[in-house]
Design a protein around this motif. Sequence first.
Motif: not given
Lengths: 168, 168
Positions: A50-51, A54-55, A87-88, A90-92, A94-95, A98-99, A104, B84, B87-88, B91, B98
């Motif tokens: 996930m990192g 994100f990176d 979901g994981q 997706r969350g990454v 989104m974050a 958003a950050t 979105m 989901i 999970g978000q 994530g 990470a």
Amino acid sequence: MADNGLIVLGLDPGTRVTGYGIVREISGQAELVATGTIRTPAKKDMATRMGVIFDKLQELIRLHSPVEAAIESVFVSKNPSSAIKLGQARGVCMAACATNNIPMGEYEPTKVKKNLVGVGSAPKSQVAFMVAHCLGIKKPDWPEDASDALAIAICHLNERRMRKLTGR
Amino acid sequence: MADNGLIVLGLDPGTRVTGYGIVREISGQAELVATGTIRTPAKKDMATRMGVIFDKLQELIRLHSPVEAAIESVFVSKNPSSAIKLGQARGVCMAACATNNIPMGEYEPTKVKKNLVGVGSAPKSQVAFMVAHCLGIKKPDWPEDASDALAIAICHLNERRMRKLTGR
């Protein structure tokens, strides 16, 4: 003032492969800025993977400065285990947006297809054809996940333009 | 060299409420650094809410400099839609750790209970009691999600110590 266009980042999240498509709208015409996939190292633990997503998104955002982003709405018929994984990722995504203060938009998969092809049940190949057509690319050489992300970005631009025209 | 202890960040992710518990182990004894919950604005879109979790975690990481993190493994019996969502939030927690180079341990819920109470099916109240006991706090005043996050952090410290002792 020069019109630098509106830059949109479309995302197709996945824990293994996340597709991205960056499109610029200039004078009502969509043009390709960058597209590709973020592949995560399969042997690493989930947090590390996930990192990586994100990176890489941070890097893409810094490089291309998108001002808006778009993603597909959740597809609910998956089993719980793959739903958590999806979901994981997706969350990454989104974050990361958003950050960086990038709003979105979310679009249902049928909406994206309908927007590009005119039919909500259109096959993937037809969506891919329309993505290349919209961007004026004769021989697209990007993978499917990248094409899906581009489709979402183009759908967002179209929907945005429509909202502006209809004042919604 | 002064022993500043090992600081661990435990996380209990949720799209609505994410619990966090930061614990320091110093001379084999766990002590509380900080704990609480990150509540996301219910009326905002999901991406904005995920950004709130990410930004708050960034702040906590900057402030307390944890060197390791821990999270509960996925609970698979949820329905796809809530899976989901869970999970978000997971994530986002994973990416926040990470991207700050904080390795994350994953523990099954029964493992956390067994570690703290000795029984994998222990009720939440008993886990909460042991969390407070381990940290030497007589009258804990934190919410349940914070307590759950502290439990995961303490479990990680215990497991880590065990691995070191047994050379695993």
